[in-house]
Design an enzyme around this catalytic site. Structure first.
Site, short mmCIF file in Angstrom:
data_model
loop_
_atom_site.label_atom_id
_atom_site.label_comp_id
_atom_site.label_asym_id
_atom_site.label_seq_id
_atom_site.Cartn_x
_atom_site.Cartn_y
_atom_site.Cartn_z
N ASP A 388 46.53 -5.37 -26.58
CA ASP A 388 44.90 -5.52 -26.25
C ASP A 388 44.37 -5.07 -24.89
O ASP A 388 45.42 -4.37 -24.10
CB ASP A 388 44.96 -7.05 -25.91
CG ASP A 388 43.47 -7.58 -26.11
OD1 ASP A 388 42.71 -6.78 -26.48
OD2 ASP A 388 43.37 -8.98 -26.28
N GLU A 391 40.45 -1.08 -23.09
CA GLU A 391 39.13 -0.40 -22.79
C GLU A 391 38.87 -1.11 -21.18
O GLU A 391 37.66 -0.89 -20.70
CB GLU A 391 38.16 -1.29 -23.77
CG GLU A 391 38.01 -2.62 -23.75
CD GLU A 391 38.73 -3.35 -24.74
OE1 GLU A 391 38.75 -3.31 -25.92
OE2 GLU A 391 39.92 -3.88 -24.17
N ASP A 455 36.47 -8.53 -31.29
CA ASP A 455 36.27 -10.16 -31.20
C ASP A 455 34.89 -10.60 -31.59
O ASP A 455 34.03 -10.71 -30.90
CB ASP A 455 36.28 -10.53 -29.63
CG ASP A 455 37.70 -10.39 -28.94
OD1 ASP A 455 38.64 -10.21 -30.02
OD2 ASP A 455 37.74 -10.17 -27.79
#
Length: 663
Positions: A388, A391, A455
């Site tokens: 995860d 970014e 998400d």
């Protein structure tokens, strides 16, 4: 590529297709200087640019393959382009230039796809797309209440173009592709009839052009250029990966779901590292090793799961929390990015601080791959994980390679993927261990074996709900990302927005026709319905996993095809029907391989769906057996449990498709 002299200028053609036209009256190149303002708040950005100078370089001198540009005849040259094969190499002769605008030839009825993973608009024509990896935002539609509330409370509302995975690459319906080799912030503007304008906040290394005889040919070329994933691991075909974060109770819940008929290939417990509780909801403890208090005897339980045919998956990201045992180890070695004072930069993630491991430092990257992922995860028994937060590189840190963090920010997801892939390869588990990422940029394809859509909100909304992951799969798939999946039921639950049984069931229907089925409990598990809390939802989910397993022989073929050709598993309709322009803008249906057409129900309360069937084939409705001639829009019933799915009459796997309804 060929340079052609024309009155007052030149044009550049690619295998006879004009891609650039420049005259003094209508220049193709503008350069200048800008002063950007970038503010980052927990992965969300406010970005603005004060353009000090934007000058058309109207005068061009062509000498062989070299083109020198100046503002006017008699003035010094400021920029050079050199044709080299299928590339345009670029060089600024004026050191003040930090903005470049290039106009690429376009046609009024042209369609354009790509841009990385775009979640709102598959056909990018008519819109402007900034390309910068970030949180995609909550709601992603400035006209909605949820986006407004997200903006007001956390600067996190987002817009249609926000994406975890941008990439400065597009495919045109004119059967060429363009890639800009840069990591800088850039903008693709497709709003004008006669040209596309490419804006780059740096001088790019080069512009790469690809010409193909077909869209399939172009996709193969791009896959070769950016990298190609291995086949899916064999264990994936056994069923869904159950996402449960309930400590050791996760094992008992999984067994009850298996007893209810759910086919399970993996148990994904992102809370394997422990939890901390924040105002956003339950958050993970960001120190990447098993938490024995939450998961006692986990290593032994993983071995027992393996014996029963179920793999165990976890979670990791490139940050280490200051209150965890790994932080002082990395800090003592100097492995974190630094602040302006040369000290370890600390990043606020909402009620806890972390250091970011500096992957531009080869020693730090090797340490994370070996000591964290290698020993703490792979050697411990994990078969996969969510990788995860690629970014999230802050734009104000100082990095080991001395490159401005604003230029490394877009590159960070690819570096993060490379660290994960290196760890997997070090254990000889490439093609066996499966990690998945939401963040990406150019070259992530060579390292990341599986994308996930990020998400999404737990709803049916147009810009942040179920339908957006179809668009994400199609856009990213054209650029060499063969495998895509999403959180079944969505993830983000804020401002009273919670899952409905219908949403979970419709999402599961779509997921059964994707490369990987994986559920998620979301950011607020206790506030939202879970699959095993409703008998109807559980029975429906079990049936969808049976359909997924039933189609495993076909999915294996698609995986082999992806590895050998670069074709994605989920494909836009036009990929196999390029002469049917009615398919060019369809983004809420897809081909699953060549032979299945899937049109998920993505709006609440729908009991039927209109579906366009491509020309040149006869399409058979899986549930009724009714045959339909391609080239028409049909309306089919779509009760829960029967998502609109059609197979191509005469397909090699026709018998398998005919028996889907009995799975």
């Amino acid at each position: 590529m060929q340079i052609n002299l024309i009155p007052g200028g030149f044009s550049i053609s690619l295998n006879g297709l004009e891609i650039l036209r420049h005259t003094a009256a209508s220049p193709a190149l503008f350069v200048g200087h800008g002063e950007e303002r970038m503010d980052m708040y927990r992965g969300n950005f406010e970005i603005d640019d004060y353009v000090v100078e934007r000058t058309p370089l109207a005068h061009a001198v062509v000498t062989g393959e070299r083109i020198e540009f100046s503002a006017a005849e008699g003035l010094p040259a400021r920029f050079v382009m050199t044709v080299s094969g299928d590339h345009l190499a670029t060089e600024a002769l004026d050191p003040t230039i930090n903005r470049v605008w290039l106009r690429v030839a376009a046609e009024k009825d042209e369609h354009v796809w790509g841009g990385g993973e775009q979640m709102s608009y598959f056909d990018m024509r008519g819109r402007k797309f900034p390309l910068w990896t970030s949180e995609p935002g909550v709601g992603r539609d400035k006209s909605t209440e949820i986006t407004f509330k997200a903006d007001v409370t956390g600067k996190s509302g987002g817009d249609y173009y926000n994406t975890n995975y941008p990439q400065p690459t597009y495919i045109s319906s004119r059967k060429y592709a363009l890639h800009v080799e840069t990591t800088a912030y850039s903008v693709f503007d497709f709003r004008r009839d006669g040209f596309h304008e490419i804006e780059i906040w740096a001088v790019p290394e080069r512009l790469e052009f690809f010409s193909g005889s077909s869209f399939i040919d172009l996709v193969g070329q791009l896959s070769n250029r950016f990298g190609r994933q291995p086949t899916l691991p064999d264990w994936v075909y056994g069923g869904a990966i159950l996402g449960l974060k309930d400590g050791e109770n996760s094992f008992a819940r999984m067994e009850k779901m298996r007893e209810a008929g759910v086919k399970v290939s993996g148990l994904w417990c992102e809370d394997w590292v422990g939890l901390r509780h924040t105002s956003f909801g339950a958050r993970l403890f960001w120190d990447w090793q098993a938490n024995e208090a939450r998961y006692p005897s986990l290593r032994q339980k993983i071995a027992e799961l393996n014996d029963s045919g179920v793999r165990f998956l976890g979670y990791v990201n490139p940050y280490l929390c200051v209150d965890g045992p790994l932080f002082p180890v990395a800090d003592a070695k100097g492995y974190f990015a630094k602040d302006d004072q040369g000290k370890t930069a600390l990043v606020d993630f909402g009620e806890f601080d972390c250091g970011v491991v500096d992957f531009t430092n080869p020693d730090a990257a090797d340490w994370f791959a070996e000591e964290v992922i290698g020993k703490n995860m792979l050697d411990f028994g994990l078969s996969g994980w969510m990788a995860d937060f690629g970014e999230y590189l802050p734009i104000d840190v100082k990095l080991s390679n001395s490159v401005d963090a604003k230029l490394m920010h877009n590159a960070w997801p690819t570096l993060w993927a490379e660290v994960n892939a290196k760890a997997v390869a070090s254990r000889g588990k490439t093609g066996e261990a499966l990690f998945f990422m939401r963040a990406g940029f150019t070259g992530v394809q060579a390292h990341c074996p599986l994308l996930w859509g990020g998400d999404q909100s737990v709803d049916f909304t147009r810009h942040d709900g179920l339908v957006t992951v179809i668009c994400g799969a199609l856009s990213s798939g054209l650029l060499g990302n063969a495998y895509h999946h999403s959180d079944i039921g969505g993830y983000t639950s804020l401002f009273g927005n919670v899952r409905t049984p219908e949403l979970i069931m419709r999402w599961a229907e779509m997921a059964a026709f994707t490369p990987v089925m994986r559920s998620h409990e979301g950011n607020r598990p206790k506030d939202n319905l879970q699959i095993d809390q409703d008998a109807e939802v559980l029975a429906h989910f079990a049936r969808m996993t049976s359909i997924y397993v039933h189609l495993a022989p076909y999915l294996r073929e698609l995986s082999d095809e992806a590895a050998s050709t670069g074709l994605p598993v989920q494909r836009p309709l036009f990929l196999h029907h390029e002469n049917d322009r009615n398919t060019y803008a369809i983004q809420d249906a897809y081909l699953y391989g060549r032979d299945l057409l899937v049109a998920p129900v993505w709006q609440a309360g729908q009991a039927e769906r209109e579906v366009y069937l491509p020309q040149g084939e006869t399409w058979v409705h899986v549930w009724s057996g009714a045959a339909h001639t391609g080239g028409e829009t049909v309306t089919v019933p779509a009760p829960l449990g029967q998502p609109p799915v059609f197979y191509r009459q005469g397909a090699a796997r026709e018998t398998l498709f005919q028996s889907i309804k009995a799975a």
